[in-house]
Design an enzyme around this catalytic site. Structure first.
Site, short mmCIF file in Angstrom:
data_model
loop_
_atom_site.label_atom_id
_atom_site.label_comp_id
_atom_site.label_asym_id
_atom_site.label_seq_id
_atom_site.Cartn_x
_atom_site.Cartn_y
_atom_site.Cartn_z
N CYS A 1 39.58 83.77 39.22
CA CYS A 1 40.05 83.11 40.45
C CYS A 1 41.58 83.12 40.49
O CYS A 1 42.18 83.22 41.57
CB CYS A 1 39.54 81.68 40.52
SG CYS A 1 37.79 81.53 40.12
N CYS B 1 32.38 87.03 44.77
CA CYS B 1 32.10 85.65 45.16
C CYS B 1 32.34 85.43 46.65
O CYS B 1 31.97 84.39 47.18
CB CYS B 1 32.93 84.68 44.34
SG CYS B 1 34.71 84.90 44.56
#
Ligand code: FES
Length: 142
Positions: free
Chosen positions: A102, A33
């Site tokens: 994350c 990402c």
């Protein structure tokens, strides 16, 4: 989709910024990402007396960084090393499954910063902190 705690830590992140007198700094990135997280630690007598973070990333990465810094502030290095990404997620009342990776970034950034602290003290961090991944693109949490 996101808990009230996640929204709170995203909108009002705690401990944002840099620490000029940090003695342990860790930076990790997620190749998939492109998000980057940097953690600054001030360690005195093996205790984390101050911590700050800078995260260039998604809302979940910011919320998990914020919560993770709150959870390790004032803790000993050995206590901070036991912090798992699952504990951060639980403290935030959960994250959507696609956002769990994350939180891995926050755990890795803290471990990398602690390893940096030991390296600066002339101590080999590997037996204490374990093997570190500098990014989590090859983990299977996506
Ligand atoms: Fe990259 Fe969340 S999408 S850390």
């Amino acid at each position: 989709m996101y808990s009230a705690k996640v929204m709170d830590h995203f909108a009002n992140p705690r401990n944002v910024g840099e620490l000029a007198d940090a003695n342990g700094i860790g930076e990790v990135g997620n190749e998939k990402c492109g998000d980057i997280m940097k953690i600054y630690l001030k360690v005195e007598n093996e205790v984390i007396t101050d911590v700050k973070f800078m995260t260039f990333g998604c809302g979940a990465a910011i919320a998990t960084s914020s919560m993770a810094t709150e959870l390790i502030k004032g803790k000993s290095l050995s206590e901070a090393l036991t912090l798992t990404n699952q504990a951060v997620v639980e403290a935030l009342d959960g994250l959507p499954p696609v956002k769990i990776h994350c939180s891995v970034l926050a755990e890795q950034a803290i471990k990398t910063a602690i390893a940096d602290y030991y390296t600066r003290q002339g101590i080999d961090p590997t037996p204490i902190v374990g093997e570190l991944k500098s990014d989590c693109h090859d983990c299977d949490c996506h």
